[in-house]
Design a protein around this motif. Structure first.
Motif, PDB file in Angstrom:
ATOM      1  N   ALA A 230     -19.396  -8.186  16.176  1.00 47.82           N
ATOM      2  CA  ALA A 230     -20.010  -6.911  16.552  1.00 47.82           C
ATOM      3  C   ALA A 230     -20.494  -6.978  18.000  1.00 47.82           C
ATOM      4  CB  ALA A 230     -21.171  -6.604  15.622  1.00 47.82           C
ATOM      5  N   THR A 231     -20.218  -5.926  18.765  1.00 48.72           N
ATOM      6  CA  THR A 231     -20.681  -5.888  20.157  1.00 48.72           C
ATOM      7  C   THR A 231     -21.454  -4.607  20.470  1.00 48.72           C
ATOM      8  OG1 THR A 231     -18.556  -4.946  20.782  1.00 48.72           O
ATOM      9  CG2 THR A 231     -18.783  -7.314  21.072  1.00 48.72           C
ATOM     10  N   THR A 232     -21.381  -3.634  19.580  1.00 49.89           N
ATOM     11  CA  THR A 232     -22.005  -2.335  19.873  1.00 49.89           C
ATOM     12  C   THR A 232     -23.145  -2.066  18.899  1.00 49.89           C
ATOM     13  OG1 THR A 232     -19.765  -1.632  20.305  1.00 49.89           O
ATOM     14  CG2 THR A 232     -21.417   0.079  20.320  1.00 49.89           C
ATOM     15  N   PRO A 233     -24.325  -1.693  19.417  1.00 50.72           N
ATOM     16  CA  PRO A 233     -25.427  -1.396  18.510  1.00 50.72           C
ATOM     17  C   PRO A 233     -25.123  -0.162  17.670  1.00 50.72           C
ATOM     18  CG  PRO A 233     -26.047  -0.960  20.794  1.00 50.72           C
ATOM     19  CD  PRO A 233     -24.682  -1.570  20.828  1.00 50.72           C
ATOM     20  N   SER A 234     -25.624  -0.147  16.418  1.00 51.58           N
ATOM     21  CA  SER A 234     -25.312   0.985  15.546  1.00 51.58           C
ATOM     22  C   SER A 234     -26.304   2.127  15.741  1.00 51.58           C
ATOM     23  CB  SER A 234     -25.345   0.529  14.088  1.00 51.58           C
ATOM     24  OG  SER A 234     -26.672   0.208  13.732  1.00 51.58           O
ATOM     25  N   ARG A 235     -27.418   1.888  16.393  1.00 51.25           N
ATOM     26  CA  ARG A 235     -28.400   2.949  16.621  1.00 51.25           C
ATOM     27  C   ARG A 235     -28.950   2.790  18.026  1.00 51.25           C
ATOM     28  NH1 ARG A 235     -31.629   2.207  11.624  1.00 51.25           N
ATOM     29  NH2 ARG A 235     -33.221   3.480  12.608  1.00 51.25           N
ATOM     30  N   ASP A 236     -29.734   3.783  18.492  1.00 45.62           N
ATOM     31  CA  ASP A 236     -30.270   3.569  19.839  1.00 45.62           C
ATOM     32  C   ASP A 236     -31.774   3.326  19.860  1.00 45.62           C
ATOM     33  OD1 ASP A 236     -28.986   6.792  20.501  1.00 45.62           O
ATOM     34  OD2 ASP A 236     -30.810   6.280  19.405  1.00 45.62           O
ATOM     35  N   PHE A 237     -32.381   3.281  18.669  1.00 43.89           N
ATOM     36  CA  PHE A 237     -33.802   2.902  18.646  1.00 43.89           C
ATOM     37  C   PHE A 237     -34.071   1.922  17.505  1.00 43.89           C
ATOM     38  CE2 PHE A 237     -38.299   2.904  18.560  1.00 43.89           C
ATOM     39  CZ  PHE A 237     -38.692   3.246  19.842  1.00 43.89           C
ATOM     40  N   TYR A 238     -34.727   0.837  17.831  1.00 35.86           N
ATOM     41  CA  TYR A 238     -35.031  -0.211  16.834  1.00 35.86           C
ATOM     42  C   TYR A 238     -36.534  -0.475  16.816  1.00 35.86           C
ATOM     43  CZ  TYR A 238     -30.048  -1.268  16.783  1.00 35.86           C
ATOM     44  OH  TYR A 238     -28.693  -1.188  16.641  1.00 35.86           O
ATOM     45  N   ASP A 239     -36.983  -1.107  15.725  1.00 37.81           N
ATOM     46  CA  ASP A 239     -38.363  -1.607  15.740  1.00 37.81           C
ATOM     47  C   ASP A 239     -38.457  -2.817  16.672  1.00 37.81           C
ATOM     48  OD1 ASP A 239     -39.342   0.168  13.805  1.00 37.81           O
ATOM     49  OD2 ASP A 239     -38.526  -1.086  12.187  1.00 37.81           O
ATOM     50  N   LEU A 240     -37.401  -3.645  16.627  1.00 37.57           N
ATOM     51  CA  LEU A 240     -37.459  -4.924  17.345  1.00 37.57           C
ATOM     52  C   LEU A 240     -36.092  -5.273  17.932  1.00 37.57           C
ATOM     53  CD1 LEU A 240     -38.712  -7.742  17.991  1.00 37.57           C
ATOM     54  CD2 LEU A 240     -38.146  -8.424  15.644  1.00 37.57           C
ATOM     55  N   VAL A 241     -36.085  -5.567  19.240  1.00 35.02           N
ATOM     56  CA  VAL A 241     -34.890  -6.149  19.855  1.00 35.02           C
ATOM     57  C   VAL A 241     -35.212  -7.604  20.164  1.00 35.02           C
ATOM     58  CG1 VAL A 241     -33.284  -6.115  21.802  1.00 35.02           C
ATOM     59  CG2 VAL A 241     -34.223  -3.976  20.947  1.00 35.02           C
ATOM     60  N   VAL A 242     -34.376  -8.507  19.676  1.00 31.73           N
ATOM     61  CA  VAL A 242     -34.556  -9.923  19.985  1.00 31.73           C
ATOM     62  C   VAL A 242     -33.463 -10.287  20.977  1.00 31.73           C
ATOM     63  CG1 VAL A 242     -34.645 -12.258  19.054  1.00 31.73           C
ATOM     64  CG2 VAL A 242     -35.385 -10.336  17.615  1.00 31.73           C
ATOM     65  N   ILE A 337     -30.617   0.054  24.954  1.00 35.09           N
ATOM     66  CA  ILE A 337     -31.201   0.432  23.670  1.00 35.09           C
ATOM     67  C   ILE A 337     -32.725   0.380  23.814  1.00 35.09           C
ATOM     68  CG2 ILE A 337     -29.456  -0.098  21.905  1.00 35.09           C
ATOM     69  CD1 ILE A 337     -30.458  -2.914  21.760  1.00 35.09           C
ATOM     70  N   ASP A 338     -33.398   1.172  22.990  1.00 33.68           N
ATOM     71  CA  ASP A 338     -34.855   1.219  23.048  1.00 33.68           C
ATOM     72  C   ASP A 338     -35.440   0.636  21.773  1.00 33.68           C
ATOM     73  OD1 ASP A 338     -34.661   2.442  25.434  1.00 33.68           O
ATOM     74  OD2 ASP A 338     -35.105   4.467  24.708  1.00 33.68           O
ATOM     75  N   ALA A 339     -36.683   0.184  21.890  1.00 37.63           N
ATOM     76  CA  ALA A 339     -37.351  -0.380  20.712  1.00 37.63           C
ATOM     77  C   ALA A 339     -38.861  -0.287  20.892  1.00 37.63           C
ATOM     78  CB  ALA A 339     -36.950  -1.839  20.542  1.00 37.63           C
ATOM     79  N   HIS A 340     -39.564  -0.412  19.763  1.00 44.91           N
ATOM     80  CA  HIS A 340     -41.024  -0.497  19.857  1.00 44.91           C
ATOM     81  C   HIS A 340     -41.417  -1.830  20.484  1.00 44.91           C
ATOM     82  CE1 HIS A 340     -41.845   3.041  17.515  1.00 44.91           C
ATOM     83  NE2 HIS A 340     -41.166   2.596  16.465  1.00 44.91           N
ATOM     84  N   THR A 341     -40.692  -2.885  20.121  1.00 43.10           N
ATOM     85  CA  THR A 341     -41.085  -4.235  20.564  1.00 43.10           C
ATOM     86  C   THR A 341     -39.843  -5.056  20.937  1.00 43.10           C
ATOM     87  OG1 THR A 341     -40.938  -5.056  18.294  1.00 43.10           O
ATOM     88  CG2 THR A 341     -43.109  -4.339  19.031  1.00 43.10           C
ATOM     89  N   VAL A 342     -40.103  -6.100  21.742  1.00 40.45           N
ATOM     90  CA  VAL A 342     -39.020  -6.996  22.187  1.00 40.45           C
ATOM     91  C   VAL A 342     -39.508  -8.433  22.047  1.00 40.45           C
ATOM     92  CG1 VAL A 342     -37.723  -7.768  24.238  1.00 40.45           C
ATOM     93  CG2 VAL A 342     -38.068  -5.325  23.836  1.00 40.45           C
ATOM     94  N   ILE A 343     -38.609  -9.308  21.599  1.00 42.66           N
ATOM     95  CA  ILE A 343     -38.912 -10.750  21.660  1.00 42.66           C
ATOM     96  C   ILE A 343     -37.905 -11.385  22.611  1.00 42.66           C
ATOM     97  CG2 ILE A 343     -38.996 -12.941  20.385  1.00 42.66           C
ATOM     98  CD1 ILE A 343     -39.965 -11.402  17.937  1.00 42.66           C
TER      99      ILE A 343
END
Ligand SMILES: Cc1cc2nc3c(=O)[nH]c(=O)nc-3n(C[C@H](O)[C@H](O)[C@H](O)COP(=O)(O)OP(=O)(O)OC[C@H]3O[C@@H](n4cnc5c(N)ncnc54)[C@H](O)[C@@H]3O)c2cc1C
Length: 563
Positions: A230-242, A337-343
């Motif tokens: 997989a190389t493409t995100p399935s959504r554009d907003f996540y709770d967490l991007v690691v 992509i956007d998210a609430h949080t990032v690690i």
């Protein structure tokens, strides 16, 4: 070993179910039951000892066949079922594993779950198989097929031994556990494939996907997309991007996804990070006999996906922005992509060796890290390794299995300060390894590939040219975090500062917008955390990276609750 498939079946079937039992009668009966139900679509391979079964697995591997399920009897002389499955995992990590016992042996089942990540535990005899055997194997075949990597039976790579990009492509596929077969462009089969692909062979490598699609010198992202990663995100907003899928990132993804966070794990090259390149990690808790980095990675990746994390490969993160409550992560192709949080779990990368000739010969005899795909090519060769730390020591032990000689080039006067005692002892016990202390590499020699090295004795100041076909470089590592410049506070060496390290004399970092102090693994940007080797003052160990990944998720929850 007995291959029980009829010849016609053996020619067509590509996916095998392998069974091993030391009692010939039982072994035949198991194979008969399996053949009756699965023989049309699968090849049934049976063996009567762990050793014979391992030989069969190796043969299947070499032929490019796939193994979906392995059923092993527990009580076998010489090698019991768990010991066999442990070694079988190195050959076919994705195959589902079943242990057969004659009576309920809970101890064996628990051992097997811990040691070989057992999928199922079956009591013999099963009667009728329709009730007790087939439902289990059906379910295992389903999960095996659902594994994202399985639909790709075989990718072919035609390249040249001394082409740097050919090496990179092989390494990329191997580290991502994509089955492939290598063909040298000089050999008749390689030439046949090139001509069938309509390629002139001037630009290599040429990759032929299982669908027959031809890719000439593909970039990682293109290759990943075509071989089922997989190389493409399935959504554009996540709770967490690691960001980064080494042990810290995989740990964070497993905990994030298992605790209900919409989690995406983004990796530049291949899951596993540095640990994925380790031939044997001996000090990770719960693996008393060691575990290969590839095996640990395959399990962790499978675990993260099972909990619902998305894993994107060959996606390089090049920017981080704060847009109000959202954290935006930008990729090299400009998308985001956007998210609430990032690690941030981006670890460290090998430091480059600065000496004339090294750069142009990289991938042509000079390699960074222990590129496992090159290990077999080292058979009978003189191999040099630069570095005096554990990673260099592990590589020496591993490469000594193939190479004629391995010379460890160490800048300092001894290994004692830089390498663990157990590895120094192991190295001392392997006659093929020699250690040259007080030695620097001052040049790499050769035109199209490495032929020799110029070494300098730093004690005496003399230089010497030696013949060398392979040089593996392990001279420390640095965090590649320049893309965070101006966004997240880092120390002078580029490691990311967090928690108490950010607060000079108890004061929060400059620009910190909140009333509270940063949480323990929180960076100078609220909601952005760091875990593993990329963190300033981190322990640089697999266990601590995994632990920090888990802890960062706990702090993500705390952050989300309070915003
Ligand atoms: C050969 C070798 C052997 C080792 N043996 C042991 C051992 O036996 N025991 C032990 O405890 N430790 C060992 N270590 C150390 C251990 O592997 C590391 O401490 C551990 O891997 C750190 O994990 P990490 O997730 O923080 O970072 P890493 O493993 O470095 O992973 C970081 C990942 O982030 C990715 N990444 C980086 N930047 C980006 C970006 N911008 N966008 C997307 N992805 C990015 C990288 O490609 C990489 O996959 C060894 C290391 C090496 C090299």
């Amino acid at each position: 070993m007995t291959i029980t498939a009829p010849e016609s079946e053996a020619r067509t079937a590509r996916t095998a179910i392998v069974t091993v039992d030391d009692d010939p009668g039982v072994s035949r009966a198991v194979a008969r039951d399996l053949r009756r139900h699965y023989g049309e679509e699968h090849r049934i391979v049976r063996a009567e000892s762990g050793g014979a079964a391992l030989d069969a697995l190796k043969e299947l591997k070499l032929r490019g066949d796939l193994v979906a399920v392995i059923l092993a009897d527990y009580r076998m002389p010489q090698m019991n079922g768990i010991e066999f499955l442990e070694q079988a995992m190195d050959i076919f990590p994705a195959a589902r594993r079943v242990l057969l016992t004659a009576y309920a042996d809970t101890g064996a089942a628990i051992d097997a779950i811990n040691l070989v990540d057992l999928d199922h535990y079956l009591l013999k005899p099963w009667d009728p198989p329709e009730e007790k055997l087939y439902p289990v194997v059906d379910a295992l075949l389903d999960t095996w097929l659902a594994d994202a990597r399985q639909p790709v039976p075989e990718t072919k790579v035609v390249g040249h031994r001394w082409s740097a990009r050919s090496s990179e492509v092989r390494e990329f596929l191997a580290r991502n556990q994509v089955p492939y077969r290598w063909y040298s462009a000089d050999e008749p089969e390689g030439q046949r494939l090139l001509s069938a692909a309509g390629a002139d062979g001037l630009v290599l490598p040429v990759v032929i996907t299982p669908d027959g699609e031809v890719l000439v010198e593909p970039a990682d992202a293109e290759l990943a997309g075509r071989v089922g990663l997989a190389t493409t995100p399935s959504r554009d907003f996540y709770d967490l991007v690691v960001i980064g899928a080494g042990p810290a990132g995989l740990g964070a993804a497993v905990y994030g996804a298992s605790e209900g966070l919409k989690t995406v794990l983004v990796e530049r090259t291949a899951t596993g990070g540095q640990a994925g390149q380790s031939s044997r990690i001996e000090n990770y808790l719960g693996f008393p006999d060691g575990v290969s980095g590839a095996q640990l990675t395959a399990r962790a990746r499978r675990q993260a996906i099972r909990f619902g994390a998305e894993v994107l490969t060959a996606r390089d993160v090049v920017g981080l922005e704060v847009n109000g409550p959202a954290r935006s992560v930008r990729f090299a192709d400009g998308s985001a992509i956007d998210a609430h949080t990032v690690i941030l779990a981006t670890g460290v990368s090998y430091r480059q060796l600065n000496a004339p000739g090294v750069e142009s010969l990289t991938g042509r005899g000079v390699f960074y890290g222990s590129t496992l795909t090159e290990a077999t090519a080292c058979a009978g060769q003189e191999v040099y390794i630069v570095g005096g730390a554990n990673s260099a020591g592990q590589a020496a032990v591993y490469l000594a299995r193939h190479a004629q000689s391995v010379t460890l080039l160490v800048r300092g006067p001894s290994l004692e300060k830089s390498m663990s005692y157990y590895l120094i002892q192991q190295i001392a016990g392997i006659p093929a390894i020699s250690v040259r202390t007080c030695t620097d590499v001052v040049a790499a020699l050769g035109e199209d590939h490495l032929k020799g090295l110029t070494l300098r004795d730093s004690a005496g100041g003399t230089t010497q040219d030696v013949e060398a076909q392979y040089l593996f470089v392990f001279i420390g590592a640095a965090p590649l975090t320049d893309w965070l410049d101006g966004v997240v506070a880092r120390d002078a060496r580029g490691f990311v500062l967090s928690g108490p390290d950010l607060s000079a004399e108890g004061k929060p970092p400059r620009g910190w917008p909140l009333d509270r102090a940063p949480y323990h693994l929180e960076t100078s940007v609220p909601g952005v955390f760091v875990a593993g080797d990329a963190r300033a003052e981190s322990a640089k160990r697999v266990a601590s990276a995994v632990g920090e990944g888990a802890m960062a998720v706990m702090l993500v929850h705390r952050y989300l609750e309070k915003t």
